[in-house]
Design an enzyme around this catalytic site. Structure first.
Site, PDB file in Angstrom:
ATOM      1  CG  HIS A 109     -36.990 -34.145   8.637  1.00  0.00           C
ATOM      2  ND1 HIS A 109     -37.484 -33.410   7.403  1.00  0.00           N
ATOM      3  CD2 HIS A 109     -38.168 -34.366   9.244  1.00  0.00           C
ATOM      4  CE1 HIS A 109     -38.309 -32.720   7.922  1.00  0.00           C
ATOM      5  NE2 HIS A 109     -39.550 -33.311   8.822  1.00  0.00           N
ATOM      6  CD  GLU A 110     -39.472 -34.515  12.647  1.00  0.00           C
ATOM      7  OE1 GLU A 110     -40.211 -33.391  14.359  1.00  0.00           O
ATOM      8  OE2 GLU A 110     -39.936 -34.691  11.925  1.00  0.00           O
ATOM      9  CD  GLN A 158     -46.757 -40.267  13.080  1.00  0.00           C
ATOM     10  OE1 GLN A 158     -45.842 -41.134  13.479  1.00  0.00           O
ATOM     11  NE2 GLN A 158     -46.630 -39.267  12.338  1.00  0.00           N
ATOM     12  CG  PHE A 184     -39.119 -39.248  11.693  1.00  0.00           C
ATOM     13  CD1 PHE A 184     -39.500 -38.758  10.771  1.00  0.00           C
ATOM     14  CD2 PHE A 184     -39.776 -40.712  12.601  1.00  0.00           C
ATOM     15  CE1 PHE A 184     -40.302 -37.801  11.582  1.00  0.00           C
ATOM     16  CE2 PHE A 184     -40.841 -40.343  13.187  1.00  0.00           C
ATOM     17  CZ  PHE A 184     -41.243 -38.708  12.814  1.00  0.00           C
ATOM     18  CG  HIS A 197     -44.217 -35.752  14.467  1.00  0.00           C
ATOM     19  ND1 HIS A 197     -45.621 -35.661  13.104  1.00  0.00           N
ATOM     20  CD2 HIS A 197     -42.806 -35.849  13.208  1.00  0.00           C
ATOM     21  CE1 HIS A 197     -44.422 -35.026  12.083  1.00  0.00           C
ATOM     22  NE2 HIS A 197     -43.511 -34.991  12.172  1.00  0.00           N
ATOM     23  CG  HIS A 254     -38.790 -29.630  14.460  1.00  0.00           C
ATOM     24  ND1 HIS A 254     -39.878 -28.655  14.048  1.00  0.00           N
ATOM     25  CD2 HIS A 254     -39.002 -30.933  12.984  1.00  0.00           C
ATOM     26  CE1 HIS A 254     -40.929 -28.817  12.991  1.00  0.00           C
ATOM     27  NE2 HIS A 254     -40.066 -29.914  12.471  1.00  0.00           N
TER      28      HIS A 254
HETATM   29  P1  AMP Z   1     -42.000 -32.000  10.142  1.00  0.00           P
HETATM   30  O1  AMP Z   1     -41.594 -32.239  12.000  1.00  0.00           O
HETATM   31  O2  AMP Z   1     -41.140 -31.501   9.647  1.00  0.00           O
HETATM   32  O3  AMP Z   1     -42.834 -33.119  10.068  1.00  0.00           O
HETATM   33  O4  AMP Z   1     -42.916 -31.220  10.446  1.00  0.00           O
HETATM   34  C1  AMP Z   1     -44.370 -31.463  10.680  1.00  0.00           C
HETATM   35  C2  AMP Z   1     -45.636 -29.948  10.107  1.00  0.00           C
HETATM   36  O5  AMP Z   1     -45.624 -29.612  11.342  1.00  0.00           O
HETATM   37  C3  AMP Z   1     -45.605 -30.009   8.816  1.00  0.00           C
HETATM   38  O6  AMP Z   1     -46.612 -29.710   7.534  1.00  0.00           O
HETATM   39  C4  AMP Z   1     -44.746 -27.858   9.416  1.00  0.00           C
HETATM   40  O7  AMP Z   1     -45.213 -27.092   8.242  1.00  0.00           O
HETATM   41  C5  AMP Z   1     -45.248 -28.087  10.460  1.00  0.00           C
HETATM   42  N1  AMP Z   1     -44.797 -27.260  11.634  1.00  0.00           N
HETATM   43  C6  AMP Z   1     -42.891 -27.619  11.406  1.00  0.00           C
HETATM   44  N2  AMP Z   1     -42.333 -26.722  12.743  1.00  0.00           N
HETATM   45  C7  AMP Z   1     -43.184 -26.631  13.644  1.00  0.00           C
HETATM   46  C8  AMP Z   1     -44.064 -25.893  14.566  1.00  0.00           C
HETATM   47  N3  AMP Z   1     -42.761 -25.655  15.165  1.00  0.00           N
HETATM   48  N4  AMP Z   1     -44.591 -25.856  15.595  1.00  0.00           N
HETATM   49  C9  AMP Z   1     -45.958 -26.330  14.840  1.00  0.00           C
HETATM   50  N5  AMP Z   1     -45.771 -26.346  13.464  1.00  0.00           N
HETATM   51  C10 AMP Z   1     -44.668 -27.208  13.102  1.00  0.00           C
HETATM   52  P1  AMP Z   2     -46.819 -34.259   8.123  1.00  0.00           P
HETATM   53  O1  AMP Z   2     -47.495 -33.359   9.323  1.00  0.00           O
HETATM   54  O2  AMP Z   2     -47.548 -35.565   8.631  1.00  0.00           O
HETATM   55  O3  AMP Z   2     -47.920 -33.437   6.708  1.00  0.00           O
HETATM   56  O4  AMP Z   2     -46.099 -34.937   8.494  1.00  0.00           O
HETATM   57  C1  AMP Z   2     -44.585 -34.375   8.115  1.00  0.00           C
HETATM   58  C2  AMP Z   2     -43.560 -34.611   7.738  1.00  0.00           C
HETATM   59  O5  AMP Z   2     -43.455 -35.799   8.288  1.00  0.00           O
HETATM   60  C3  AMP Z   2     -43.836 -35.513   6.364  1.00  0.00           C
HETATM   61  O6  AMP Z   2     -42.311 -35.181   5.330  1.00  0.00           O
HETATM   62  C4  AMP Z   2     -43.969 -36.664   7.479  1.00  0.00           C
HETATM   63  O7  AMP Z   2     -43.987 -38.130   5.838  1.00  0.00           O
HETATM   64  C5  AMP Z   2     -43.008 -37.046   8.070  1.00  0.00           C
HETATM   65  N1  AMP Z   2     -43.325 -37.844   9.013  1.00  0.00           N
HETATM   66  C6  AMP Z   2     -44.348 -37.602   9.595  1.00  0.00           C
HETATM   67  N2  AMP Z   2     -44.168 -38.813  10.752  1.00  0.00           N
HETATM   68  C7  AMP Z   2     -43.107 -39.285  10.817  1.00  0.00           C
HETATM   69  C8  AMP Z   2     -43.366 -40.936  10.556  1.00  0.00           C
HETATM   70  N3  AMP Z   2     -44.066 -41.570  11.909  1.00  0.00           N
HETATM   71  N4  AMP Z   2     -41.921 -41.738  10.243  1.00  0.00           N
HETATM   72  C9  AMP Z   2     -41.121 -40.918   9.346  1.00  0.00           C
HETATM   73  N5  AMP Z   2     -41.807 -40.025   8.410  1.00  0.00           N
HETATM   74  C10 AMP Z   2     -43.005 -39.318   9.102  1.00  0.00           C
END
Ligand code: AMP
Ligand code: AMP
Length: 226
Positions: free
Chosen positions: A115-116, A35, A112, A62, A120
């Site tokens: 959460h990841e 990112q 963060f 990310h 995932h």
């Molecule tokens: P996150 O890693 O939870 O912050 O998710 C970031 C964004 O990617 C969210 O909008 C999810 O809906 C989407 N997302 C979550 N898991 C996956 C995945 N395995 N592959 C592609 N997109 C995803």
């Molecule tokens: P997005 O794909 O941008 O919709 O991100 C999905 C979720 O991950 C949202 O809740 C974001 O706030 C969170 N997120 C993405 N990038 C970061 C980051 N660098 N630090 C903290 N949260 C993040």
């Protein structure tokens, strides 16, 4: 005899549930998603720097997301153990540098990373345990130096570039076509937000993406400064 049949039926139900669980958690490859912090921060929602200070002017991780060739991804992956920061204490300073949180309010990154892992990482626990998961992602960032790849093509923060030129620069450096995700700055212009590369299930090498996510960019996008 009735008791015996009954226990076979119960075992079959358990086996079915186990097979369903294994199927729901299977995956074919990872998306490794980096990112651009400038594009996270200059949106309407803005950002907060981590408690450790402004992150480096570089792409940040990310996540490393298990995915399937049909575009779906695993879900409901119940953790045997929750996220445990003490298991990755040797990686923490690298994580602060390469995997910085930008969410508000300002924090040290634990939320963060947790959460990841829970959303995932846990879905790939059969291959990578928590320590291996984070270490693998950190290693991949070193392998795929996006900022350098873009710089080599004359693409630097603070300008506007064709999507094609960004694609070409990353393809040339990584050896595979990336997926570019855009978001919009506070004035509504498309900008370079995240770059996806695909990685094999062991997390050891980049591969050709079996499938790309969906999304929209314009043919010319901003690469804002940070
Ligand atoms: P996150 O890693 O939870 O912050 O998710 C970031 C964004 O990617 C969210 O909008 C999810 O809906 C989407 N997302 C979550 N898991 C996956 C995945 N395995 N592959 C592609 N997109 C995803
Ligand atoms: P997005 O794909 O941008 O919709 O991100 C999905 C979720 O991950 C949202 O809740 C974001 O706030 C969170 N997120 C993405 N990038 C970061 C980051 N660098 N630090 C903290 N949260 C993040």
């Amino acid at each position: 005899m009735v008791k015996f049949q009954c226990s076979i039926a119960i075992n079959l139900v358990l086996l079915q549930r186990l097979l369903a669980l294994v199927a729901s958690q299977s995956f074919d490859f990872f998306y490794f998603v980096q990112q651009w912090p400038g594009s996270y921060c200059n949106t309407k929602q803005s950002c907060c720097y981590p408690t450790t200070g402004k992150p480096a002017v570089d792409f940040g991780i990310h996540g490393l997301w298990p995915n399937r060739n049909n575009g779906s991804h695993p879900y409901d992956c119940y953790p045997k153990k929750p996220f445990n920061l003490s298991e990755i204490s040797d990686l923490e300073s690298s994580m602060q540098k390469d995997w910085p949180t930008l969410a508000c309010p300002s924090s040290d990154g634990q939320n963060f990373w947790s959460h990841e892992w829970k959303r995932h990482g846990i879905c790939s626990e059969s291959v990578l345990d928590q320590h291996a998961y984070f270490k693998t992602a950190l290693g991949l960032k070193q392998k795929a130096n996006l900022l350098q790849a873009l710089k080599n093509a004359g693409i630097t923060p603070g300008g506007s570039y064709s999507l094609k030129s960004i694609h070409n620069a990353i393809t040339e450096s990584a050896g595979y076509t990336p997926w570019i995700e855009c978001n919009k700055d506070s004035s509504g212009n498309y900008q370079l937000y995240q770059i996806y590369l695909c990685v094999d299930t062991s997390g050891s090498k980049l591969i050709k993406c079996p499938v790309f996510p969906k999304g929209t960019c314009s043919s010319e996008i901003e690469f804002p400064s940070f």
